[in-house]
Design a protein around this motif. Structure first.
Motif, short mmCIF file in Angstrom:
data_model
loop_
_atom_site.label_atom_id
_atom_site.label_comp_id
_atom_site.label_asym_id
_atom_site.label_seq_id
_atom_site.Cartn_x
_atom_site.Cartn_y
_atom_site.Cartn_z
N ARG A 177 2.31 61.82 -2.90
CA ARG A 177 0.89 61.54 -2.63
C ARG A 177 0.32 60.59 -3.67
NH1 ARG A 177 -3.26 64.15 -4.86
NH2 ARG A 177 -2.01 66.01 -5.35
N ILE A 178 0.67 60.80 -4.94
CA ILE A 178 0.16 59.92 -6.00
C ILE A 178 0.68 58.49 -5.81
CG2 ILE A 178 0.29 59.45 -8.48
CD1 ILE A 178 0.22 62.44 -8.96
N ASP A 179 1.96 58.36 -5.45
CA ASP A 179 2.53 57.03 -5.23
C ASP A 179 1.84 56.33 -4.06
OD1 ASP A 179 4.27 57.27 -7.32
OD2 ASP A 179 5.98 57.92 -6.09
N GLU A 180 1.58 57.08 -3.00
CA GLU A 180 0.91 56.49 -1.85
C GLU A 180 -0.51 56.05 -2.21
OE1 GLU A 180 1.16 59.47 1.12
OE2 GLU A 180 3.25 59.00 1.68
N GLU A 181 -1.20 56.91 -2.96
CA GLU A 181 -2.56 56.55 -3.38
C GLU A 181 -2.54 55.33 -4.29
OE1 GLU A 181 -3.98 60.07 -5.22
OE2 GLU A 181 -4.44 61.10 -3.33
N ARG A 182 -1.55 55.26 -5.18
CA ARG A 182 -1.44 54.11 -6.08
C ARG A 182 -1.15 52.84 -5.30
NH1 ARG A 182 2.66 51.49 -7.79
NH2 ARG A 182 4.11 53.10 -7.06
N ARG A 183 -0.24 52.94 -4.32
CA ARG A 183 0.08 51.75 -3.52
C ARG A 183 -1.13 51.27 -2.73
NH1 ARG A 183 5.23 54.31 -2.86
NH2 ARG A 183 4.50 55.36 -0.97
N ARG A 184 -1.88 52.22 -2.17
CA ARG A 184 -3.09 51.83 -1.44
C ARG A 184 -4.12 51.21 -2.37
NH1 ARG A 184 -2.36 56.85 1.32
NH2 ARG A 184 -3.91 57.82 -0.04
N ARG A 185 -4.25 51.79 -3.55
CA ARG A 185 -5.21 51.26 -4.53
C ARG A 185 -4.79 49.88 -5.02
NH1 ARG A 185 -5.00 55.28 -7.38
NH2 ARG A 185 -3.51 54.60 -8.96
N ASP A 186 -3.50 49.74 -5.31
CA ASP A 186 -3.01 48.45 -5.79
C ASP A 186 -3.10 47.37 -4.72
OD1 ASP A 186 -2.45 49.55 -8.23
OD2 ASP A 186 -0.30 49.84 -7.84
N ALA A 187 -2.95 47.79 -3.46
CA ALA A 187 -2.97 46.82 -2.36
C ALA A 187 -4.38 46.30 -2.08
CB ALA A 187 -2.38 47.44 -1.11
N GLN A 188 -5.40 47.00 -2.54
CA GLN A 188 -6.76 46.56 -2.31
C GLN A 188 -7.06 45.30 -3.12
OE1 GLN A 188 -9.17 49.93 -3.36
NE2 GLN A 188 -8.72 51.05 -1.47
N PHE A 189 -7.81 44.40 -2.53
CA PHE A 189 -8.16 43.17 -3.22
C PHE A 189 -9.13 43.49 -4.36
CE2 PHE A 189 -9.78 39.00 -4.06
CZ PHE A 189 -8.76 38.15 -3.68
N PRO A 190 -8.86 43.01 -5.58
CA PRO A 190 -9.74 43.33 -6.72
C PRO A 190 -11.12 42.71 -6.54
CG PRO A 190 -8.14 41.66 -7.33
CD PRO A 190 -7.73 42.15 -5.97
N LEU A 191 -12.14 43.47 -6.91
CA LEU A 191 -13.51 43.01 -6.75
C LEU A 191 -14.05 42.34 -8.00
CD1 LEU A 191 -14.98 46.11 -4.85
CD2 LEU A 191 -14.01 44.00 -3.89
#
Length: 244
Positions: free
Chosen positions: A155-169
């Motif tokens: 779950r942590i890895d999936e959350e990290r991948r989703r977070r990392d995949a988001q375009f930085p604001l």
């Protein structure tokens, strides 16, 4: 000295029932007298609640292994103490019979009346059963804890991948991204509109997310220079892009 008489099937069944009852009693007494654990303090409970899920489950795994080792040590000690006590009582009983005037017949009587549950092989069997049950219990408990740990890590890895995949604001978010994500963003910033559109569709970005960093890239020369240098470093490491 005469041999003990052969037992009937009924007597053997009663012996097995008594043996099972004794094992259950021994296990219950072990739980009551040996498996005590100190009650954590209020601060320790607060600290435990403050831990993240992964740290908490890892601590529980370490505790389970420590408790298992302690349980085995206590089990061996408890069985040894019980065995030595029984040996002492048997010796005292035999000596008492030996002091009688007709000691030979008394010893024969003692041998016939001796509790079959007190012979050495029963202690070996009881010890083996207790240790096996404890190891099975520990294995099952540890297996469940490891499954929970794996689920949390996934779950942590999936959350990290989703977070990392988001375009930085912002610049701060960009700098906090892993290097491979920074390269992806840098590639987008330096690309033409067609490639930008393709990358946005591929990674699920939307234009409003990209405006802030795109503006920085267009107005902040230091940031733009850093982006181009990052891409140049990538090109220099790719042998396909080296001049022949």
């Amino acid at each position: 000295m005469s041999l003990p008489p052969q037992k009937s099937a009924k007597d053997l069944a009663q012996d097995r029932e008594r043996s099972s009852s004794l094992d259950k009693h021994r296990a219950a007494m072990f739980v009551l007298t040996q498996k005590d654990r100190p009650i954590p303090s209020l601060q320790e409970m607060k600290d435990d609640l403050a831990k993240d899920d992964l740290t908490s489950i890892k601590d529980r795994i370490v505790t389970a292994k420590t408790d298992h080792k302690s349980n085995l040590e206590r089990m061996y000690a408890a069985h040894a103490e019980e065995y030595l006590d029984d040996q002492r009582l048997r010796r005292e009983s035999r000596e008492e019979y030996a002091r009688q005037p007709d000691s030979s017949s008394r010893l024969a009587e003692w041998s016939e009346k001796r509790d079959p549950l007190s012979v050495d092989h029963h202690y070996l069997f009881a010890l083996g059963t207790t240790i096996t049950n404890e190891r099975l219990r520990h294995t099952a408990h540890l297996y469940q804890l490891e499954l929970t740990r794996k689920d949390i890590e996934t779950r942590i890895d999936e959350e990290r991948r989703r977070r990392d995949a988001q375009f930085p604001l912002s610049l701060a978010e960009f700098q906090a991204k892993p290097r491979d994500i920074q390269i992806r963003i840098a590639t987008w910033l330096s690309a033409d509109n067609i490639k930008k559109e393709r990358m946005m569709n591929e990674f699920g970005w939307v234009w409003r997310q990209t405006k802030s960093l795109a503006w920085e890239y267009g107005t902040n020369e230091e940031f733009k220079t850093g982006i181009l240098r990052l891409l140049e470093t990538l090109d220099s490491r790719d042998p396909r892009k080296k001049p022949i």
